[in-house]
Design a protein around this motif. Structure first.
Motif, PDB file in Angstrom:
ATOM      1  N   THR A 309     -31.827 -19.760 -17.617  1.00  0.00           N
ATOM      2  CA  THR A 309     -30.669 -19.461 -16.777  1.00  0.00           C
ATOM      3  C   THR A 309     -30.581 -17.948 -16.586  1.00  0.00           C
ATOM      4  OG1 THR A 309     -29.160 -19.310 -18.689  1.00  0.00           O
ATOM      5  CG2 THR A 309     -29.372 -21.465 -17.606  1.00  0.00           C
ATOM      6  N   GLU A 329     -20.765 -18.582 -21.752  1.00  0.00           N
ATOM      7  CA  GLU A 329     -20.999 -19.679 -20.817  1.00  0.00           C
ATOM      8  C   GLU A 329     -21.213 -19.128 -19.408  1.00  0.00           C
ATOM      9  OE1 GLU A 329     -17.781 -22.396 -21.018  1.00  0.00           O
ATOM     10  OE2 GLU A 329     -18.209 -23.027 -23.076  1.00  0.00           O
ATOM     11  N   GLY A 330     -22.057 -19.806 -18.630  1.00  0.00           N
ATOM     12  CA  GLY A 330     -22.278 -19.412 -17.250  1.00  0.00           C
ATOM     13  C   GLY A 330     -23.486 -18.517 -17.067  1.00  0.00           C
ATOM     14  N   ARG A 331     -23.594 -17.964 -15.847  1.00  0.00           N
ATOM     15  CA  ARG A 331     -24.726 -17.127 -15.472  1.00  0.00           C
ATOM     16  C   ARG A 331     -24.255 -15.692 -15.246  1.00  0.00           C
ATOM     17  NH1 ARG A 331     -27.484 -19.906 -10.473  1.00  0.00           N
ATOM     18  NH2 ARG A 331     -25.305 -20.240  -9.872  1.00  0.00           N
ATOM     19  N   TYR A 332     -25.129 -14.746 -15.585  1.00  0.00           N
ATOM     20  CA  TYR A 332     -24.805 -13.325 -15.506  1.00  0.00           C
ATOM     21  C   TYR A 332     -25.778 -12.620 -14.553  1.00  0.00           C
ATOM     22  CZ  TYR A 332     -22.178 -14.048 -19.879  1.00  0.00           C
ATOM     23  OH  TYR A 332     -21.306 -14.494 -20.853  1.00  0.00           O
ATOM     24  N   LYS A 348     -20.321 -12.491 -13.232  1.00  0.00           N
ATOM     25  CA  LYS A 348     -20.506 -13.742 -13.970  1.00  0.00           C
ATOM     26  C   LYS A 348     -20.074 -14.918 -13.107  1.00  0.00           C
ATOM     27  CE  LYS A 348     -19.368 -16.043 -18.343  1.00  0.00           C
ATOM     28  NZ  LYS A 348     -18.817 -15.849 -19.698  1.00  0.00           N
ATOM     29  N   GLN A 349     -20.876 -15.965 -13.132  1.00  0.00           N
ATOM     30  CA  GLN A 349     -20.534 -17.202 -12.438  1.00  0.00           C
ATOM     31  C   GLN A 349     -20.387 -18.314 -13.472  1.00  0.00           C
ATOM     32  OE1 GLN A 349     -23.442 -18.616  -9.649  1.00  0.00           O
ATOM     33  NE2 GLN A 349     -22.090 -20.154  -8.755  1.00  0.00           N
ATOM     34  N   ASN A 350     -19.204 -18.942 -13.471  1.00  0.00           N
ATOM     35  CA  ASN A 350     -18.957 -20.004 -14.441  1.00  0.00           C
ATOM     36  C   ASN A 350     -17.884 -20.939 -13.903  1.00  0.00           C
ATOM     37  OD1 ASN A 350     -19.172 -21.346 -16.990  1.00  0.00           O
ATOM     38  ND2 ASN A 350     -17.285 -20.339 -17.647  1.00  0.00           N
ATOM     39  N   ALA A 351     -18.124 -22.232 -14.017  1.00  0.00           N
ATOM     40  CA  ALA A 351     -17.147 -23.255 -13.623  1.00  0.00           C
ATOM     41  C   ALA A 351     -16.659 -23.057 -12.188  1.00  0.00           C
ATOM     42  CB  ALA A 351     -15.972 -23.252 -14.591  1.00  0.00           C
TER      43      ALA A 351
END
Length: 430
Positions: A309, A329-332, A348-351
């Motif tokens: 990821t 959690e998520g992508r950076y 950051k992308q998350n939820a």
């Protein structure tokens, strides 16, 4: 622009007021800034503008609150007159800023100011004087505000700085994009390129004299260097068969780091700008991009999907095995090293939401500052205390805009530009 100190008596060297910039809620410090005294008829309009810009700079930080001029009891009619501190205490002003403007025999604008701690009745620092051309009135006001900010917060100011960004116009699926440069607050906007080719990711050189960016002018992504002074650009050499993008200057301004793609693989490369010599830094069968140097030039932070990821990694400038620093959690992505060297900003992308965040260089103390449909591409103010980024609104008619926020997550506000904006890069103090 000339800078001078005004003579001050020894008794004025009091300990300065202090605002501590922390993660907690900060009660803005009340200040009074009477309209600068016009010492000649020719300086009347300049005095008004100076006062307005200084007050706007300070209140825009969220750290200061201006006491309306109609509430003032005393009037400053002469820069040399003694200050009636009791009158300023009565309206609860903690800081008093006095100033004057004049136009000298050479047609130059002369600006001088003083800062006072109202409750101690002492001057904070020394009076200063700036001399410059009349068209530099906003710059001189920013310099005054930088001095006030620095004396009270203990931090370097950031008002006398510029931002280069991608100005966007037209519908979402047919955006016209061109490079633009402006003062940090959106004033004095100037376009650097036309809208005939897609431009991406402009980045200032450390001294602010050049901008490096990616352009599709030749039909494929190529790295360009533009001199801000004469708005002339040149294309840097590229290795055959490679598409190059996401460039960023080294702290010495003599080399750059960027990503280049061959087939499905993307790696990091370093180039000496003068000779064109290229060194490959990564060879992983993954995508490495969005590199950013540490302030001392010894390390690089970048994003990579080598772990499966999109995450953040740090490695030596000379190459070697990188270490992962993002574990939430998520992508950076889009990491940028703070000019202070203590933090890294990122997207950051998350939820289903995008955030602008900061973390320590070891990945600890992660803190998310924003949340929206799409926030991306943070850039640091020169003092490392404020971030600017791009925000895109949802839907087919969505628009782009630039926003700023301080590192505590306070004072989120839109930067006023005549059109949409993305990919900001905050330059150094001028």
């Amino acid at each position: 622009m000339a800078v001078g100190l005004l003579f001050q008596p020894a008794a004025s060297s009091a300990q300065p007021l202090r605002i501590e910039i922390t993660e907690g809620v900060i009660e803005p410090m009340p200040f009074a800034a009477p309209t600068f005294v016009a010492e000649s008829a020719a300086a009347q309009n300049f005095a008004q503008e100076l006062s307005q810009v200084v007050s706007s700079d300070l209140t825009g930080t969220g750290l200061f609150r201006e006491i309306p001029r109609e509430a003032h009891i005393s009037q400053i009619t002469s820069f040399q007159s003694p200050v009636q501190f009791a009158d300023w205490k009565a309206i609860n002003a903690q800081v008093l800023i006095t100033g004057a403007a004049d136009v000298n025999a050479n047609g130059q604008l002369v600006v001088k100011f003083r800062v006072y701690d109202v409750f101690s009745g002492a001057e904070v620092g020394q009076g200063m004087q700036f001399v410059g051309t009349a068209d530099g009135v906003r710059r001189m006001a920013h310099k005054v505000a930088d001095q006030v900010y620095s004396r009270i917060t203990g931090e370097t100011g950031y008002f006398d700085s510029r931002v280069v960004f991608v100005s966007e116009s037209g519908p979402k699926d047919q955006r016209a994009k061109r490079l633009a440069i402006m003062d940090y607050d959106g004033a004095n906007l100037q376009y650097l390129t036309g809208s005939g080719a897609i431009v991406l990711a402009p980045r200032f050189s450390p001294d602010g004299s050049r901008v490096i960016y990616t352009s599709y002018q030749t039909g494929e992504p190529r790295i360009h260097v533009l001199n801000v002074g004469d708005v002339q650009s040149r294309i840097l050499p590229a290795q055959g068969g490679m598409m190059s993008f996401a460039p960023r200057f080294a702290p010495n301004g003599q080399s750059l780091i960027y990503s280049a793609t061959t087939g499905s693989n993307t790696d990091l490369f370093r180039m000496d700008i003068g000779s064109g010599q290229v060194t490959q830094l990564t060879t992983s069968p993954s995508i490495e991009t969005a590199p950013s140097f540490s302030p001392d030039g010894s390390q690089i932070v970048f994003e990579s999907d080598r772990s499966g990821t999109q995450q953040l990694y740090i490695m030596s400038t000379s190459g070697g095995e990188p270490r992962r620093i993002s574990f939430g959690e998520g992508r950076y992505g889009t990491p940028v090293w703070s000019p202070r060297g203590d933090m890294i900003a990122f997207t950051k992308q998350n939820a289903g939401r995008f955030h602008i965040g900061v973390m320590r260089t070891d990945g600890s103390e992660e803190r998310l500052l924003t949340a929206s449909f799409l926030d991306e591409g943070p850039t640091w103010a020169p003092n490392g205390r404020v971030l600017m980024f791009a925000r895109e609104t949802q839907g087919a008619s969505g628009s782009s805009a630039l926003y700023s926020v301080d590192i505590s997550g306070r004072n989120l506000k839109r930067v006023q530009t005549p059109a949409g904006g993305s990919d900001p890069s905050w330059g150094p103090l001028q």
